[in-house]
Design an enzyme around this catalytic site. Structure first.
Site, short mmCIF file in Angstrom:
data_model
loop_
_atom_site.label_atom_id
_atom_site.label_comp_id
_atom_site.label_asym_id
_atom_site.label_seq_id
_atom_site.Cartn_x
_atom_site.Cartn_y
_atom_site.Cartn_z
CG ASP A 67 12.66 21.15 -43.29
OD1 ASP A 67 11.41 21.00 -43.65
OD2 ASP A 67 12.94 20.97 -42.06
CG ASN A 136 16.68 16.57 -31.54
OD1 ASN A 136 16.07 17.33 -32.05
ND2 ASN A 136 17.47 16.06 -32.45
CG HIS A 138 15.08 18.99 -34.90
ND1 HIS A 138 15.23 17.59 -35.38
CD2 HIS A 138 13.65 19.31 -35.13
CE1 HIS A 138 14.01 17.18 -36.01
NE2 HIS A 138 13.09 18.10 -35.77
CD GLU A 143 18.56 16.48 -36.07
OE1 GLU A 143 18.24 16.77 -35.12
OE2 GLU A 143 17.96 15.84 -37.19
P1 PGA Z 1 6.10 17.28 -35.69
O1 PGA Z 1 7.77 17.67 -35.84
O2 PGA Z 1 5.29 18.42 -35.87
O3 PGA Z 1 6.01 15.93 -36.41
O4 PGA Z 1 6.10 16.67 -34.25
C1 PGA Z 1 8.37 18.77 -35.53
C2 PGA Z 1 9.70 18.83 -36.07
O5 PGA Z 1 10.43 18.08 -35.84
O6 PGA Z 1 10.11 20.05 -36.42
#
Ligand code: PGA
Length: 241
Positions: A67, A136, A138, A143
């Site tokens: 992304d 959450n 995702h 999302e």
């Molecule tokens: P993080 O993010 O590695 O900073 O915890 C993971 C994500 O949101 O995919």
């Protein structure tokens, strides 16, 4: 879904890096799906070191990131291009022409999404996709509620995701409201998937991902339908299992 449990974050970084090292050694032309976020930083450092020692080369592989924020230039310090540049691209022998991220500044973002999806297909598909896990559930910026058949698309970022990512920006209000992300289907199309999760703050979502109902409302549960998806977690992230 296979579960690989590690004593601590360091052991987790070593194990995931080893998976990439093995693939690059056996298949130098492989197609890698890469992720950003806090979780893979130490793993990328180990890959960079392995490349520095001459154990692996990225010269013939291609990478596709999950992304990118809409509206940020590649040179913006919080863009995912910059993150990749600092954590991996500038430290290994990967030609920049072989590193792909969605263009967050594309004038026609819908067309950019289609072109990104086509370039993944044209490369032959992703051999190994790395994922982090959002609080959450995702994956990428997909999302809760994202359709299972989604391909690369523009998303509206949820308040919780913007809040979680505010640490990378000077002001919380600077976090973009949209991003381009590979879709759930784009991710599930990968031949192999490693979802890397660390820390006690992820323990509850790890429990839901592994024990809860498989549903688009918790996007990472959909990984359980993939024949070669694995969760690599440390003890803290596994503490509620
Ligand atoms: P993080 O993010 O590695 O900073 O915890 C993971 C994500 O949101 O995919």
């Amino acid at each position: 879904m296979q579960i690989h449990l590690f004593q601590d974050k360091q052991a987790l970084d070593i194990a995931v890096a080893q998976e990439f090292v093995r693939l690059l050694q056996q298949h130098p032309h492989c197609i890698l799906g890469l992720a950003t976020g806090g979780t893979p930083v130490g793993m990328y450092a180990r890959l960079s070191a392995a490349c520095g020692r001459g154990d692996i080369s990225f010269a013939q592989c291609q990478t596709f990131n999950l992304d990118e924020y809409v509206g940020l230039s590649r040179t913006h310090p919080a863009s995912y291009y910059q993150y990749m540049s600092q954590n991996l691209f500038s430290k290994v022998d990967l030609p920049l022409s072989q590193c792909h991220l969605p263009d967050g500044q594309a004038l026609d973002s819908i067309r950019e999404c289609q072109a990104y999806e086509q370039s993944i297909a044209h490369a032959g598909g992703i051999d190994l996709q790395l994922l982090g896990l959002g609080h959450n559930g995702h994956i990428g910026f997909n999302e809760p509620g994202t359709p299972i058949d989604s391909l690369t698309h523009v998303v509206q970022l949820s308040p919780t995701t913007r809040y979680a990512n505010a640490r990378f920006f000077k002001n919380a209000a600077d976090v973009p409201t949209q991003a381009i992300t590979m879709g759930i289907r784009s991710i599930l199309n990968a031949k192999r998937i490693i979802c890397m999760v660390s820390g006690a703050d992820k323990a509850e979502i790890v429990r839901r991902v592994l024990r809860g109902t498989i549903t688009p409302d918790v996007p990472a549960t959909l990984l359980r339908n993939h024949p070669k998806a694995a969760l690599f977690i440390d003890r803290q992230a596994a503490s509620l299992l």
